[in-house]
Write a protein that holds these residues in place. Structure first.
Motif, short mmCIF file in Angstrom:
data_model
loop_
_atom_site.label_atom_id
_atom_site.label_comp_id
_atom_site.label_asym_id
_atom_site.label_seq_id
_atom_site.Cartn_x
_atom_site.Cartn_y
_atom_site.Cartn_z
N ALA A 259 0.79 -1.13 0.15
CA ALA A 259 0.06 -0.01 -0.16
C ALA A 259 0.83 1.29 -0.11
O ALA A 259 0.38 2.33 -0.86
N SER A 260 1.84 1.15 0.56
CA SER A 260 2.87 2.37 0.71
C SER A 260 3.51 2.66 -0.53
O SER A 260 3.43 3.83 -1.20
N ILE A 261 4.10 1.53 -1.14
CA ILE A 261 4.63 1.65 -2.43
C ILE A 261 3.58 2.15 -3.42
O ILE A 261 4.13 3.08 -4.34
N GLN A 262 2.57 1.59 -3.48
CA GLN A 262 1.65 2.17 -4.41
C GLN A 262 1.14 3.52 -4.17
O GLN A 262 0.78 4.58 -5.16
N GLY A 263 0.76 4.18 -2.96
CA GLY A 263 0.56 5.38 -2.43
C GLY A 263 1.72 6.35 -2.96
O GLY A 263 1.46 7.46 -3.64
N TYR A 264 3.09 5.99 -2.56
CA TYR A 264 4.03 6.85 -3.08
C TYR A 264 4.35 6.84 -4.55
O TYR A 264 4.84 7.91 -5.09
N VAL A 272 6.17 17.19 -7.91
CA VAL A 272 6.34 17.02 -6.43
C VAL A 272 7.93 17.59 -6.45
O VAL A 272 8.58 17.68 -7.69
N THR A 273 8.34 18.22 -5.44
CA THR A 273 9.71 18.59 -5.56
C THR A 273 10.82 17.49 -5.45
O THR A 273 10.48 16.37 -5.27
N ASP A 274 12.04 17.93 -5.69
CA ASP A 274 13.23 16.83 -5.89
C ASP A 274 13.37 16.40 -4.50
O ASP A 274 13.74 15.10 -4.33
N GLU A 275 13.21 17.15 -3.58
CA GLU A 275 13.52 16.62 -2.01
C GLU A 275 12.29 15.44 -1.67
O GLU A 275 12.66 14.41 -1.03
N GLU A 276 11.06 15.77 -2.06
CA GLU A 276 10.03 14.87 -1.88
C GLU A 276 10.05 13.73 -3.02
O GLU A 276 10.00 12.44 -2.11
N ARG A 277 10.49 13.92 -3.94
CA ARG A 277 10.71 12.73 -4.89
C ARG A 277 11.73 11.76 -4.16
O ARG A 277 11.64 10.53 -4.38
N LEU A 278 13.00 12.26 -3.56
CA LEU A 278 14.01 11.41 -3.03
C LEU A 278 13.35 10.73 -1.95
O LEU A 278 13.64 9.53 -1.63
N ILE A 283 11.46 5.54 0.58
CA ILE A 283 10.38 4.74 1.31
C ILE A 283 10.03 3.60 0.40
O ILE A 283 9.81 2.55 0.84
N ILE A 284 9.93 3.88 -0.98
CA ILE A 284 9.57 2.70 -1.88
C ILE A 284 10.53 1.61 -1.64
O ILE A 284 10.34 0.27 -1.66
N GLU A 285 11.88 2.06 -1.79
CA GLU A 285 13.19 1.14 -1.64
C GLU A 285 13.10 0.35 -0.35
O GLU A 285 13.03 -0.98 -0.30
N GLN A 286 12.74 1.16 0.71
CA GLN A 286 12.58 0.56 2.17
C GLN A 286 11.71 -0.57 2.06
O GLN A 286 11.94 -1.61 2.56
N MET A 291 9.78 -6.51 1.83
CA MET A 291 9.23 -7.54 1.42
C MET A 291 10.02 -8.71 0.87
O MET A 291 9.84 -9.94 0.67
N ARG A 292 11.19 -8.24 0.04
CA ARG A 292 12.43 -9.16 -0.31
C ARG A 292 12.61 -10.02 0.87
O ARG A 292 12.92 -11.34 0.91
N ASP A 293 13.15 -9.49 1.96
CA ASP A 293 13.74 -10.32 3.22
C ASP A 293 12.35 -11.14 3.51
O ASP A 293 12.76 -12.28 3.90
N LEU A 294 11.48 -10.56 3.59
CA LEU A 294 10.14 -11.51 3.99
C LEU A 294 10.24 -12.82 3.22
O LEU A 294 9.96 -14.09 3.72
N LEU A 295 10.25 -12.84 1.89
CA LEU A 295 9.87 -13.56 0.89
C LEU A 295 11.22 -14.65 1.08
O LEU A 295 11.09 -15.93 0.95
#
Length: 476
Positions: A259-264, A272-278, A283-286, A291-295
């Motif tokens: 849900a977080s990945i989809q929202g962001y 959005v600003t460059d700072e917000e994009r970063l 967050i998406i990477e985190q 999810m990778r660790d869980l699998l």
């Protein structure tokens, strides 16, 4: 089913008894048949044959009868006598006859002499013919008796057949009654056994009442089976419940980062600003890494459970290995203020380990001690030889010093007693983990890793006092 067993048993009993009756009858007939041909020198049949054939020993010359030497010998051996009569019933020759014996007989007297014991009570008289003469052949033997029977063979055969059928029917009726009573008593427990099996089929594990008899051991084993199946069914239900809870937790753990990945990701499509994009991409990477660790955890626990995970083992000094793990934890900014004390009994203890895999198991226990206790909880890690005395009851015999023990001791809040048996279950999450992330696989994976290294792990905990985790490993 109930009457089928009784009927089969009853038919078997009746057939066996009927077969025995027929065999006994045939044996009796055979014995009588053999006996009819079995004759001895003193049997009535043998004596009568001797008397009849004695005519061969009487020789008539010039009208005067004489007895051969062989005939005289036969008379002497059998303590017998002979009296030869002419047509008028008068004696014409005799040998060893009693003095009281008449020398002349009428036809009636001849018949009486043959039918009745006219000489004395010990002598039996036979009548024979030799050429135109007749003779009395007498033998003195108190054990010898001649009885004259008059019978009809057809009537005897009819009576014998009738008696045989009567006895056969009577024996079969008795066998049926006895077989029914005995069969009912013998097969009655089988009905209870069959009923118990049907109940097991429908997952009814009620025990069968056990009584004495030949089936007692069968019923006891049946009750043991019921107890085992009931226990297995209970464990299966618990496992299903924990699996469902685990699937729900994993689903929740996956839904949240998704849900977080989809929202962001949707936010990134806007201006959005460059700072917000970063920030959004971080967050998406985190979330994706989580999810990778869980699998990966799911894949690892499956391979460890099935024994298909390849271990990259190498010789490791345990003191250095544990010390590096403690340093890694303390280098984490989150835990750098925590109190972790490490003590090693020896610096030379070594074991063959998959360093990366075993490090994960050890760190899992250390992080659990830190995460699930307050910040000021002291952690102590000990490395020693042998095994801890508090776990002595786990071993059927004492281990030698070829084993090493790693203990992670925290003086925190401890684990409830009712939760301790389930800590290493793959689908279990304790009550004090509600506010922490995780799939509930960490402890199970840690135990599988230790067991893959031929080691064992035990937990001793008391609420309000803390928890001790003991890892026992074979030394190099």
């Amino acid at each position: 089913m109930k009457w089928r067993l009784t009927r089969r048993f009853l038919v078997s009993i009746v057939l066996i008894v009927g077969l025995i009756v027929v065999m006994n009858t045939l044996l009796l007939i055979a014995l009588l048949f053999i006996q009819s041909y079995k004759k001895t020198a003193t049997s009535p049949e043998a004596v009568e044959v001797t008397a009849t054939r004695f005519s061969d020993e009487i020789i008539v010359k010039n009208g005067k009868p004489t007895i051969t030497n062989r005939g005289q010998k036969i008379l002497e051996e059998n303590h017998a006598w002979v009296q030869i009569l002419n047509k008028e019933g008068k004696e014409v020759a005799a040998y060893q006859t009693p003095a009281s014996l008449p020398t002349s007989y009428s036809p009636v007297e001849i018949v009486q002499m043959y039918k009745y014991k006219e000489v004395n009570g010990k002598t039996t008289v036979f009548v024979g013919e030799a050429e135109n003469l007749s003779y009395f052949f007498g033998i003195e033997d108190p054990k010898l008796m001649r009885v004259v029977y008059n019978f009809n063979f057809d009537q005897i055969s009819y009576i014998f057949t009738k008696l045989f059928l009567v006895f056969l029917v009577a024996d079969l009726l008795i066998a049926t009654l006895v077989g029914f009573l005995f069969g009912s008593r013998l097969t009655k427990p089988m009905y209870k056994l069959i009923e118990g099996i049907h109940r097991l089929k429908h997952q009814d594990y009620e025990k069968i009442s056990v009584k004495g008899g030949p089936y007692r051991e069968v019923f006891e084993n049946m009750n043991d089976l019921s107890t085992t199946l009931k226990s297995v069914e209970t464990e299966r239900k618990k496992l299903d419940q924990m699996r469902n809870e685990w699937i729900g937790n994993v689903s929740h753990d996956l839904k949240t980062p998704l849900a977080s990945i989809q929202g962001y990701a949707e936010l990134l499509q806007e201006d959005v600003t460059d700072e917000e994009r970063l920030t959004y991409t971080q967050i998406i990477e985190q979330k994706s890494l989580y999810m990778r660790d869980l699998l990966n955890d799911l894949n690892l626990t499956t391979k460890l459970q099935s024994g298909t995970f390849p271990l990259q083992k190498e010789k490791v000094l345990l003191s250095s290995f544990v010390r590096e793990c403690v340093i890694d934890v303390l280098n984490d900014p989150i835990y750098q203020t925590c109190s972790i004390i490490f003590e090693a009994e020896s610096e030379t203890l070594s074991a063959t380990l998959d360093s990366n895999l075993f490090k994960r198991a050890l760190l899992n226990f250390i992080y659990n001690a830190l995460i699930h206790n307050s910040e000021n909880t002291d952690i102590q890690i000990n490395l020693s030889t042998g095994y801890p005395q508090e776990h002595e009851n786990y071993f059927s015999e004492k281990l030698s010093t070829d084993f090493a023990t790693i203990q992670i001791i925290d003086f925190g809040k401890g684990i409830p007693v009712d939760e301790q048996p389930f800590l290493f279950n793959r689908y279990y999450r304790g009550t004090n983990t509600k506010d922490t992330q995780g799939s509930g696989l960490g402890m199970a994976i840690a135990q599988d890793i230790i067991q893959a290294h031929d080691g064992v792990v035990y937990i001793k905990s008391k609420e309000g006092e803390g928890t001790t985790i003991s890892i026992i490993l074979p030394l190099q």
